[in-house]
Design a protein around this motif. Structure first.
Motif, PDB file in Angstrom:
ATOM      1  N   THR A  96     -18.452  29.126  13.247  1.00  0.00           N
ATOM      2  CA  THR A  96     -17.101  29.139  12.699  1.00  0.00           C
ATOM      3  C   THR A  96     -17.136  29.478  11.215  1.00  0.00           C
ATOM      4  O   THR A  96     -18.187  29.454  10.576  1.00  0.00           O
ATOM      5  CB  THR A  96     -16.431  27.765  12.891  1.00  0.00           C
ATOM      6  N   ARG A  97     -15.967  29.800  10.683  1.00  0.00           N
ATOM      7  CA  ARG A  97     -15.821  30.076   9.252  1.00  0.00           C
ATOM      8  C   ARG A  97     -15.504  28.764   8.531  1.00  0.00           C
ATOM      9  O   ARG A  97     -14.573  28.056   8.906  1.00  0.00           O
ATOM     10  CB  ARG A  97     -14.704  31.081   9.011  1.00  0.00           C
ATOM     11  N   ILE A  98     -16.276  28.438   7.519  1.00  0.00           N
ATOM     12  CA  ILE A  98     -16.045  27.222   6.746  1.00  0.00           C
ATOM     13  C   ILE A  98     -16.097  27.546   5.259  1.00  0.00           C
ATOM     14  O   ILE A  98     -16.544  28.627   4.853  1.00  0.00           O
ATOM     15  CB  ILE A  98     -17.073  26.115   7.072  1.00  0.00           C
ATOM     16  N   VAL A  99     -15.627  26.612   4.443  1.00  0.00           N
ATOM     17  CA  VAL A  99     -15.743  26.699   2.990  1.00  0.00           C
ATOM     18  C   VAL A  99     -16.747  25.651   2.544  1.00  0.00           C
ATOM     19  O   VAL A  99     -16.689  24.497   2.979  1.00  0.00           O
ATOM     20  CB  VAL A  99     -14.387  26.445   2.298  1.00  0.00           C
ATOM     21  N   GLU A 100     -17.679  26.034   1.693  1.00  0.00           N
ATOM     22  CA  GLU A 100     -18.613  25.059   1.143  1.00  0.00           C
ATOM     23  C   GLU A 100     -18.873  25.380  -0.326  1.00  0.00           C
ATOM     24  O   GLU A 100     -18.725  26.517  -0.767  1.00  0.00           O
ATOM     25  CB  GLU A 100     -19.925  25.031   1.922  1.00  0.00           C
ATOM     26  N   GLU A 101     -19.249  24.357  -1.051  1.00  0.00           N
ATOM     27  CA  GLU A 101     -19.567  24.515  -2.469  1.00  0.00           C
ATOM     28  C   GLU A 101     -21.049  24.825  -2.617  1.00  0.00           C
ATOM     29  O   GLU A 101     -21.885  24.212  -1.958  1.00  0.00           O
ATOM     30  CB  GLU A 101     -19.223  23.228  -3.225  1.00  0.00           C
ATOM     31  N   TRP A 102     -21.351  25.798  -3.495  1.00  0.00           N
ATOM     32  CA  TRP A 102     -22.752  26.122  -3.740  1.00  0.00           C
ATOM     33  C   TRP A 102     -23.441  24.896  -4.334  1.00  0.00           C
ATOM     34  O   TRP A 102     -23.029  24.357  -5.344  1.00  0.00           O
ATOM     35  CB  TRP A 102     -22.879  27.314  -4.688  1.00  0.00           C
TER      36      TRP A 102
END
Length: 238
Positions: A96-102
């Motif tokens: 799935t497409r997710i948002v994460e912080e580097w």
């Protein structure tokens, strides 16, 4: 351009060009660094990192991934990081497409023209605020194709870690074995990836440009802000 045999290159917009062909971006401009799987289709998950250009010219692309950058990433069916998928199903389960912080500190990425790999420089955080160079992470991948504001590649799973003391180690060999058994790679493709790893190691030992000492001492412009991930609101609402 390096494309693995029997594979489909990561889908790119019409008119995409190899690195090293202008027009070029100026230092500080935003460029989005994409990793797309072979056979990628619109709407499929990918990894997109918004970055600041350090250098963009005939040699290749150098860009800075700042700490705290929000990026699109590939996740599991439950929305966790893709590495949460057990290795025995890593290339079988739906992503799935997710948002994460580097995570951690920033990383300087260098993609040489025509190379089947890029180099990421890492530094360890220090209590005195100084930078402690940790090493070079060589990401094996297709040679990049890019548009004016985006660059595209496809990850080759196997990687090389070169520590600051210049010791060399291959990484994720177990993932390559799993990828072969799950149909993500053929044995012939895996063998070619290993040859690319050897070429990158030889580039390091020869002291070629991506591994030049100038990059160890490089520091980002303190005026640079963290670039925004395009389409972030839409992705969060998906």
């Amino acid at each position: 351009m390096s494309i693995l045999p029997h594979s489909t290159p990561a889908a790119v917009p019409e008119g995409a060009r190899p690195l090293g062909e202008g027009p070029f971006l100026a230092p500080g401009d935003q460029i989005d660094w994409h990793y797309r799987a072979p056979g990628w289709q619109p709407g499929d998950p990918s990894t997109i990192s918004p970055m600041r250009v350090v250098r963009d010219d005939e040699r290749g692309l150098v860009a800075w991934l700042a700490p705290g950058t929000l990026q699109e990433a590939q996740g599991s069916a439950t929305g966790d990081r893709v590495r949460s998928i057990p290795l025995e199903r890593r290339w079988l389960d739906h992503r799935t497409r997710i948002v994460e912080e580097w995570w951690g500190g920033g990383s300087l990425r260098i993609a040489p023209v025509g190379a089947a790999w890029s180099v990421c420089l890492f530094w360890k955080p220090a209590d005195d605020g100084d930078w402690r160079f940790d090493g070079w992470y060589v990401n094996l991948e297709n040679a990049h194709l890019r548009t004016d504001r985006d660059t595209y590649s496809s990850d080759h799973i196997l990687d090389v870690w070169i520590a600051a003391d210049r010791t060399v180690h291959l990484k994720d060999e177990d993932e390559v074995v799993a990828a072969i058994s799950q149909g993500r790679l053929t044995r012939e493709q895996a063998a070619q990836i290993e040859r690319h790893a050897g070429a990158a190691i030889e580039s390091f030992r020869s002291g070629e440009w991506p591994f030049d000492a100038e990059w160890i001492d490089w520091r980002p412009d303190p005026s640079w802000t963290i670039p925004a991930l395009r389409g972030l609101d839409e992705l969060r609402g998906a």
